[in-house]
Design a protein around this motif. Structure first.
Motif, short mmCIF file in Angstrom:
data_model
loop_
_atom_site.label_atom_id
_atom_site.label_comp_id
_atom_site.label_asym_id
_atom_site.label_seq_id
_atom_site.Cartn_x
_atom_site.Cartn_y
_atom_site.Cartn_z
N THR A 127 0.84 -1.21 0.00
CA THR A 127 0.00 0.00 0.00
C THR A 127 0.87 1.25 0.00
O THR A 127 0.57 2.22 -0.70
CB THR A 127 -0.93 0.01 1.23
N ALA A 128 1.94 1.23 0.77
CA ALA A 128 2.86 2.37 0.81
C ALA A 128 3.47 2.62 -0.57
O ALA A 128 3.58 3.77 -1.02
CB ALA A 128 3.97 2.11 1.83
N GLU A 129 3.84 1.56 -1.26
CA GLU A 129 4.41 1.70 -2.61
C GLU A 129 3.37 2.23 -3.59
O GLU A 129 3.70 3.01 -4.49
CB GLU A 129 4.95 0.34 -3.08
N ARG A 130 2.11 1.84 -3.39
CA ARG A 130 1.04 2.34 -4.24
C ARG A 130 0.81 3.83 -4.01
O ARG A 130 0.54 4.60 -4.96
CB ARG A 130 -0.25 1.55 -3.97
N VAL A 131 0.90 4.25 -2.76
CA VAL A 131 0.77 5.67 -2.43
C VAL A 131 1.83 6.48 -3.18
O VAL A 131 1.53 7.52 -3.79
CB VAL A 131 0.91 5.91 -0.91
N ILE A 132 3.06 6.00 -3.14
CA ILE A 132 4.16 6.70 -3.82
C ILE A 132 3.93 6.74 -5.32
O ILE A 132 4.07 7.78 -5.97
CB ILE A 132 5.50 6.02 -3.49
N LEU A 133 3.57 5.60 -5.90
CA LEU A 133 3.35 5.50 -7.34
C LEU A 133 2.24 6.43 -7.81
O LEU A 133 2.37 7.12 -8.83
CB LEU A 133 3.01 4.06 -7.72
N ASP A 134 1.15 6.49 -7.05
CA ASP A 134 -0.02 7.29 -7.46
C ASP A 134 0.14 8.78 -7.20
O ASP A 134 -0.41 9.61 -7.95
CB ASP A 134 -1.27 6.80 -6.74
N LEU A 135 0.88 9.14 -6.15
CA LEU A 135 0.89 10.54 -5.72
C LEU A 135 2.18 11.31 -5.98
O LEU A 135 2.19 12.54 -5.91
CB LEU A 135 0.56 10.64 -4.23
N LYS A 136 3.26 10.61 -6.30
CA LYS A 136 4.55 11.29 -6.44
C LYS A 136 4.50 12.43 -7.44
O LYS A 136 5.08 13.50 -7.23
CB LYS A 136 5.63 10.29 -6.83
N ASP A 137 3.79 12.22 -8.55
CA ASP A 137 3.72 13.24 -9.60
C ASP A 137 2.61 14.26 -9.35
O ASP A 137 2.48 15.22 -10.12
CB ASP A 137 3.50 12.59 -10.96
N LYS A 138 1.84 14.05 -8.28
CA LYS A 138 0.74 14.97 -7.98
C LYS A 138 1.10 15.96 -6.87
O LYS A 138 0.31 16.86 -6.56
CB LYS A 138 -0.51 14.19 -7.57
N LEU A 139 2.28 15.79 -6.27
CA LEU A 139 2.72 16.67 -5.20
C LEU A 139 3.80 17.60 -5.70
O LEU A 139 4.53 17.29 -6.64
CB LEU A 139 3.25 15.84 -4.01
#
Length: 204
Positions: A120-132
């Protein structure tokens, strides 16, 4: 729905703050971090809110700032993280530290939050890294982190600083320059020129 609630703080029941708004008491779910900032009983408080609607309930989630609320909304957009998961992450660490972890791909730190596993942590990074986006506070955290990890002696400190200054002179931003030097094993080099060459390879 409800953008914010503002009224007297009447207390906390479990993880809900009770806010008296003109005689109506609202139960607002808050993080542990927000709970620590609550005023004395009877004092005024304002919480920006997110309304979660389910078949059997309507819940309010409250935050101290619009920035924190925005991060919460981004978190719950990730598959597998509902409002309680988002609140768990913001209880475990503050908004800036969580953003910093996401932007740096630090799944180990994120997975330490209750109920958040490694995947789940890796999914958070994958989904949000480019949105922050990086802000000044996050850039300062990155520079401090780079210094603590890569600069261990006065000699290395001098070479690293010179390399960063050279990159700045070439027109690179502070964040880019520090990240480039951070990604180099400085112990493998004896002079600034070689460090600079490696840093430029990273940037190019």
């Amino acid at each position: 729905m409800i953008a914010f609630v503002e009224g007297k703080f009447e207390g906390v029941i479990e993880d809900k703050a009770i806010i008296n708004v003109n005689g109506i008491g609202y139960n607002v779910m808050i993080s542990n971090r927000t709970m620590e900032t609550m005023p004395l009983l009877g004092n005024n408080v304002k919480l920006f809110t997110y309304t979660a609607v389910r078949e059997d309930s309507i819940s309010l989630y409250g935050f101290n700032s619009l920035d924190e609320l925005d991060l919460f909304k981004k978190l719950i957009s990730v598959n597998g993280i509902g409002p309680k998961g988002g609140l768990s992450l913001l209880s475990f660490t503050d908004a800036d530290e969580l953003k910093f972890a996401i932007l740096n791909g630090d799944s180990k730190l994120i997975s330490k939050a209750p109920g958040i596993g490694k995947k789940t942590a890796e999914r958070v990074i994958l989904d949000l890294k480019d949105k922050l986006e990086w802000n000044n506070d996050l850039i300062n955290m990155e520079i401090k982190n780079a210094s603590s990890e890569k600069i261990n002696t006065g000699h290395l400190d001098g070479m690293a600083k010179e390399a960063v200054e050279a990159l700045l002179a070439l027109g690179y931003g502070s964040l880019e320059a520090n990240k480039a030097v951070k990604n180099i094993d400085i112990n493998s080099y004896d002079n600034v020129e070689d460090i600079l060459k490696e840093a430029l390879k990273f940037l190019l």
